[in-house]
Write an enzyme that holds these catalytic residues in place. Structure first.
Site, mmCIF file in Angstrom:
data_model
loop_
_atom_site.group_PDB
_atom_site.id
_atom_site.type_symbol
_atom_site.label_atom_id
_atom_site.label_comp_id
_atom_site.label_asym_id
_atom_site.label_seq_id
_atom_site.Cartn_x
_atom_site.Cartn_y
_atom_site.Cartn_z
ATOM 1 N N ASP A 251 0.826 -1.213 0.000
ATOM 2 C CA ASP A 251 0.000 0.000 0.000
ATOM 3 C C ASP A 251 0.855 1.255 0.000
ATOM 4 O O ASP A 251 0.433 2.302 -0.481
ATOM 5 C CB ASP A 251 -0.948 -0.004 1.202
ATOM 6 C CG ASP A 251 -2.025 -1.050 0.976
ATOM 7 O OD1 ASP A 251 -1.778 -2.226 1.288
ATOM 8 O OD2 ASP A 251 -3.082 -0.694 0.426
HETATM 9 O O1 MRU Z 1 -7.636 -3.015 2.931
HETATM 10 P P1 MRU Z 1 -7.363 -3.418 1.496
HETATM 11 O O2 MRU Z 1 -8.138 -4.610 1.061
HETATM 12 O O3 MRU Z 1 -7.502 -2.241 0.563
HETATM 13 O O4 MRU Z 1 -5.826 -3.830 1.516
HETATM 14 C C1 MRU Z 1 -5.266 -4.295 0.325
HETATM 15 C C2 MRU Z 1 -3.832 -4.639 0.456
HETATM 16 O O5 MRU Z 1 -3.221 -4.509 1.492
HETATM 17 C C3 MRU Z 1 -3.140 -5.047 -0.823
HETATM 18 O O6 MRU Z 1 -2.140 -5.973 -0.553
HETATM 19 C C4 MRU Z 1 -2.518 -3.798 -1.468
HETATM 20 O O7 MRU Z 1 -3.442 -2.764 -1.548
HETATM 21 C C5 MRU Z 1 -1.992 -4.094 -2.824
HETATM 22 S S1 MRU Z 1 -3.284 -4.434 -3.989
HETATM 23 C C6 MRU Z 1 -2.537 -4.666 -5.491
#
Ligand code: MRU
Length: 366
Positions: A251
Site C-alpha cells: 500500500d
Molecule cells: O484493505 P485493502 O483490502 O484495501 O488492503 C489491500 C492490500 O493490502 C493489498 O495488498 C494492497 O493494496 C496491494 S493491492 C494490489
C-alpha cells in the site's frame, strides 16, 4: 441478481463509471454506479472497492465522470482547475495508508498547472484533461503485466533447478485490486501461464477475508491450482512444505524500502526469514512514497471493530468485547528480498536511487 463470475473491478466509458461491489463477493455480482467524487469516496471508505491501485483509478475516473457530466456548469478554465484539484484532494482522505490516490492526485495536478497556462479554450482544456485521466486505466494494466513478467522471471531464475514452484501470498492483489491481472497475484498468474506454478497457497486474510472472499474467487475463476490456509497456519506450512517464495502487494513503500501492506504481512516476512524463504513485494512505482523516509512515518488505518466481531451480520464475539483492528502493518526493509515493479526488481536499499534515476530519465529532454 447477476451471479456470473467476473474479474472486472471497474467498468468505464466516458461519462459512465461503475464498480464491482467487493463487499458482496463472492455471493453476489453487483455493480454500483459512481457518478461523483463523493460516490467514489464513500465506496473507497466502506471498501466496496479496495486495493491500493484500483482505489486510485476509481478516484481519478470518478472525477472524470463528474467533470464530463457537469461540463456546462463551468465558465472558465480556472473553475475547472479548482474543481478537479478540490475533488482529488478530497479523495485522498478516503483511506490514509495506501499512497496511490495521493500519487495520482499529484500527477494530475502537475499536469493541470502548465496546461491551464497554455490552453485558452475551455472545451479543449476539459477534453485534454479527460484524456489524461483516462490514461490511468491503461497504465495500470500495462504496469501489472510487466510486474508479472519481472516477478515470474526473477523467481524462476532463482529456482532454476526446480520445474514447478510453490508460492505463498496474502490478501487480494489480483484483478479485483487493480484494473486487471494484479501485482503479487499477477506474478502468480504469470508463473501459472509459464507452466511454472505447482500451487499457490493463500491466506484467508483476517479480519476482512480478502483472501477467502476475493483471492479465492479469482483463483477459482482462472482455474489456478491453489490451497487456502488460515493466517495462523503459515508457520506450519513453511516448516512442512517447500515454499519457494512469498509474494505480497504493497500500500505504501517508503524511501528505505519499508512496506505497509495488509495486516499479517509482517508476520509472514518474519516467518519467511526464519525459514530462509525469499520474501518479495510486488507493486507499481505509484505505491512508492519517497517523501517518507521509513515505515515509522506511515499512518496505519484502524477500521471499525465490527469488521472483527461480525461476519455477514453474524456475531463472532460477545457484545461489548474490546478489540484492536489495524488494517495494515509495516514490514521492515531488512526482511524484504526484492521489490518487484514495472521497471524491474530492486533491492530495498537501492530503491530510492533507482526510482530517482527513472524519474530523471522520464523527464529529461531527448
Ligand atoms: O484493505 P485493502 O483490502 O484495501 O488492503 C489491500 C492490500 O493490502 C493489498 O495488498 C494492497 O493494496 C496491494 S493491492 C494490489
Amino acid at each position: 441478481m447477476q451471479t456470473e463470475a467476473t474479474l472486472q473491478a471497474i467498468r468505464y466509458q466516458r461519462g459512465v463509471l461503475s464498480i464491482l461491489d467487493q463487499l458482496k463477493l463472492p455471493d453476489e455480482t453487483v455493480y454500483i454506479s459512481i457518478n461523483t467524487a463523493d460516490d467514489a469516496w464513500k465506496a473507497i471508505h466502506t471498501m466496496s472497492i479496495r486495493g491500493a491501485p484500483i482505489i486510485a483509478v476509481c478516484g481519478v475516473l470518478s472525477v472524470a465522470v463528474e467533470l464530463h457530466n457537469s461540463k456546462s456548469k463551468f465558465d472558465s478554465i480556472s473553475s475547472v482547475t479548482q474543481f478537479v484539484t478540490d475533488q482529488l484532494n478530497y479523495l485522498v482522505t478516503a483511506r490514509p495508508t495506501a499512497v496511490n490516490m495521493t500519487d495520482a492526485a499529484k500527477t494530475i495536478i502537475n499536469f493541470l498547472t502548465p496546461l491551464h497556462i497554455k490552453q485558452k479554450n475551455l472545451t479543449i482544456y476539459i477534453d485534454e484533461l479527460l484524456d489524461f485521466m483516462e490514461q490511468f486505466l491503461q497504465r495500470d494494466l500495462i504496469g501489472n503485466r510487466l510486474i508479472g513478467q519481472y516477478g515470474a522471471a526473477t523467481i524462476c531464475r532463482n529456482n532454476s533447478n526446480k520445474k514447478k514452484l510453490n508460492i505463498l501470498t496474502h490478501c487480494n492483489t489480483g484483478s479485483l485490486a487493480t484494473v486487471g491481472f494484479g501485482t503479487a497475484l499477477g506474478v502468480v498468474r504469470q508463473l501459472a501461464a509459464n507452466n511454472a506454478l505447482q500451487i499457490v497457497y493463500f491466506t484467508e486474510t483476517r479480519p476482512y477475508n480478502q483472501g477467502s472472499r476475493l483471492t479465492a474467487y479469482e483463483l477459482v475463476h482462472d482455474r489456478i491450482p491453489h490451497t487456502m490456509i488460515c493466517d495462523s497456519m503459515a508457520g506450519l506450512l513453511m516448516r512442512t512444505q517447500p515454499i519457494h517464495a512469498v509474494v505480497v502487494g504493497a500500500d505504501r513503500i517508503t524511501a528505505n524500502g519499508d512496506t505497509a501492506n495488509k495486516i499479517g504481512t509482517y508476520q509472514l516476512a518474519v516467518l519467511a526469514k526464519h525459514h530462509q524463504i525469499p520474501f518479495y513485494v510486488a507493486a507499481p512505482t505509484t505505491s512508492i512514497d519517497l517523501t517518507k523516509r521509513s515505515g515509522d512515518e506511515i499512518i496505519i488505518e484502524h477500521r471499525p471493530s465490527s469488521e472483527m466481531t461480525t461476519i455477514k451480520g453474524i456475531n463472532l464475539a460477545p457484545e461489548g468485547v474490546q478489540v484492536w483492528n489495524p488494517a495494515f502493518d509495516i514490514t521492515p526493509a531488512s526482511l524484504i528480498t526484492g521489490i518487484i515493479t514495472e521497471h524491474g526488481v530492486f533491492q530495498p536499499d537501492e530503491l530510492e536511487e533507482k526510482l530517482l534515476g527513472l524519474q530523471q530519465s522520464l523527464t529529461s529532454p531527448l
